[in-house]
Design an enzyme around this catalytic site. Sequence first.
Site, PDB file in Angstrom:
ATOM      1  N   GLU A 128     -10.759 -10.517  -9.529  1.00 49.78           N
ATOM      2  CA  GLU A 128     -10.963 -11.054 -11.688  1.00 49.78           C
ATOM      3  C   GLU A 128     -10.131 -10.497 -12.600  1.00 49.78           C
ATOM      4  O   GLU A 128      -9.432  -9.420 -12.014  1.00 49.78           O
ATOM      5  CB  GLU A 128     -11.974 -11.411 -11.314  1.00 49.78           C
ATOM      6  N   PHE A 157      -4.604 -12.421  -8.205  1.00 45.56           N
ATOM      7  CA  PHE A 157      -3.805 -11.040  -6.932  1.00 45.56           C
ATOM      8  C   PHE A 157      -4.180 -12.340  -6.421  1.00 45.56           C
ATOM      9  O   PHE A 157      -4.116 -10.944  -5.165  1.00 45.56           O
ATOM     10  CB  PHE A 157      -4.185  -9.360  -7.252  1.00 45.56           C
ATOM     11  N   GLN A 242     -12.133  -5.952   9.408  1.00 39.43           N
ATOM     12  CA  GLN A 242     -10.923  -6.200  10.292  1.00 39.43           C
ATOM     13  C   GLN A 242      -9.859  -6.757   9.259  1.00 39.43           C
ATOM     14  O   GLN A 242      -8.421  -6.139   9.149  1.00 39.43           O
ATOM     15  CB  GLN A 242     -11.659  -8.266  10.480  1.00 39.43           C
ATOM     16  N   GLU A 243      -9.772  -7.113   8.198  1.00 37.42           N
ATOM     17  CA  GLU A 243      -8.971  -7.189   7.368  1.00 37.42           C
ATOM     18  C   GLU A 243      -8.087  -5.353   6.704  1.00 37.42           C
ATOM     19  O   GLU A 243      -7.218  -5.669   6.623  1.00 37.42           O
ATOM     20  CB  GLU A 243     -10.298  -7.399   5.396  1.00 37.42           C
ATOM     21  N   GLN A 280      20.662  19.971   9.444  1.00 38.74           N
ATOM     22  CA  GLN A 280      19.785  20.292  10.396  1.00 38.74           C
ATOM     23  C   GLN A 280      18.453  19.851   9.709  1.00 38.74           C
ATOM     24  O   GLN A 280      17.534  19.556  10.067  1.00 38.74           O
ATOM     25  CB  GLN A 280      19.271  22.094  10.373  1.00 38.74           C
ATOM     26  N   GLY A 340      20.918   8.383   0.309  1.00 41.16           N
ATOM     27  CA  GLY A 340      20.926   9.002  -0.666  1.00 41.16           C
ATOM     28  C   GLY A 340      20.887   7.349  -1.193  1.00 41.16           C
ATOM     29  O   GLY A 340      19.715   6.796  -1.807  1.00 41.16           O
ATOM     30  N   GLY A 341      21.817   7.953  -2.841  1.00 42.98           N
ATOM     31  CA  GLY A 341      22.761   6.210  -3.631  1.00 42.98           C
ATOM     32  C   GLY A 341      22.349   4.916  -3.439  1.00 42.98           C
ATOM     33  O   GLY A 341      22.193   4.424  -3.286  1.00 42.98           O
ATOM     34  N   GLY A 364      -6.574  -4.123  -0.384  1.00 44.26           N
ATOM     35  CA  GLY A 364      -7.021  -4.280   0.476  1.00 44.26           C
ATOM     36  C   GLY A 364      -8.430  -3.416   0.257  1.00 44.26           C
ATOM     37  O   GLY A 364      -9.080  -2.788   1.052  1.00 44.26           O
TER      38      GLY A 364
END
Length: 378
Positions: A128, A157, A242-243, A280, A340-341, A364
């Site tokens: 809520e 939501f 479970q959720e 590397q 990168g960008g 959750g």
Amino acid sequence: MLARSLYNEDHQLFRESVKKMYDKELVPFVEQWETEGLVSREFWRACGDNGMLLPDIPEQYGGMGLDFKFNAIILEETALAGTTGPAFGVHNDIVAHYIHNYGSEKVKHEWLPKMATGEAIGAICMSEPSTGSDLKEVRTKATPVDGGFILNGSKTFITNGINADVAVIAARVGDDSGAKSISLFVTGCDVDGFTKGRKLDKVGNRSSDTAELFFEDMFVPTENMLGKQGEGFIYMMQELPQERLSIAISCQAAAQHAYDIAVDYVKERRAFGKAVFDFQNTKFVLANLKAQLQVGWAHLDACIEALVEKKLSTNEAAAAKLWHSELRCKVVDDCLQMFGGYGYIEEYEIARLWRDARVMRIYGGTSEIMKDLISRSI
């Protein structure tokens, strides 16, 4: 990754059918759903035709009568396809189970067959405007009247909120401010007094419709109460493992997908005369992520097995949700860095995966709440 012993041949055949169906019915439409802010109802019905809705609900109610591992495969393949759109975790793993575990025979036969075909899409209405993780503070009011209850209040939501045809609602009966006055109700979303508000404009998970819902003098018949009056909070606590495991499953698979596309990219992208992969630092980052993903899959499989055997505890599920949601954010962020960008450009999939990951540490149950729950078991 290590070979997984969790799934048998039947599971693998089911996975292949899901992949095949997704190649035709999901992947070509992801961008459209992202733009429109919801998944088409045609896709939900196609999932029903393919046996992907309510796989672990008994056949007498329209399900497949299988185990939760089939649900897990659907969650994994959805994330591996690079989308959060169809909220199977809510429809299959939460709403259907509340109705099956606590609903009357009339309610089960009214809604579960429709949910299994995709005719009805489910939503769970707990959060809520002033109540999130602290479910004991639910303010939506259910007032007893002849033949049922009148509900007044609002929710926010709510995943599947726009598409929803059936909703499970947490509401307070009586004036007691504690958990003992919370009850659960199921209702169709087309009844008088049920209003769907705006579709929320989210940072990520854009193809998963999320909405505000309002109840104004909405009548719910007595037989639509799930279980016993005042037991709603207990039922919610029983269903949360479970959720939360469902969220963990999606997170692990989404992290794997981000890693996979990052590996492909750095092997093709060149800088300073060689592939980015050949540096590397790139190899070390990818090696670290690969090790974490390997551990993640092993842990996830153990949790799924425990849930199927009804041995997954509340704190273990909280730990899974915490660890895998944090892992997803870490993996996706590190992978975006290697682009990168271009990683910050919407036309690159990694950008969407990065946006979608952040909320996993919130919904959750936030990471902070998960830590609190885990600490109670120490």
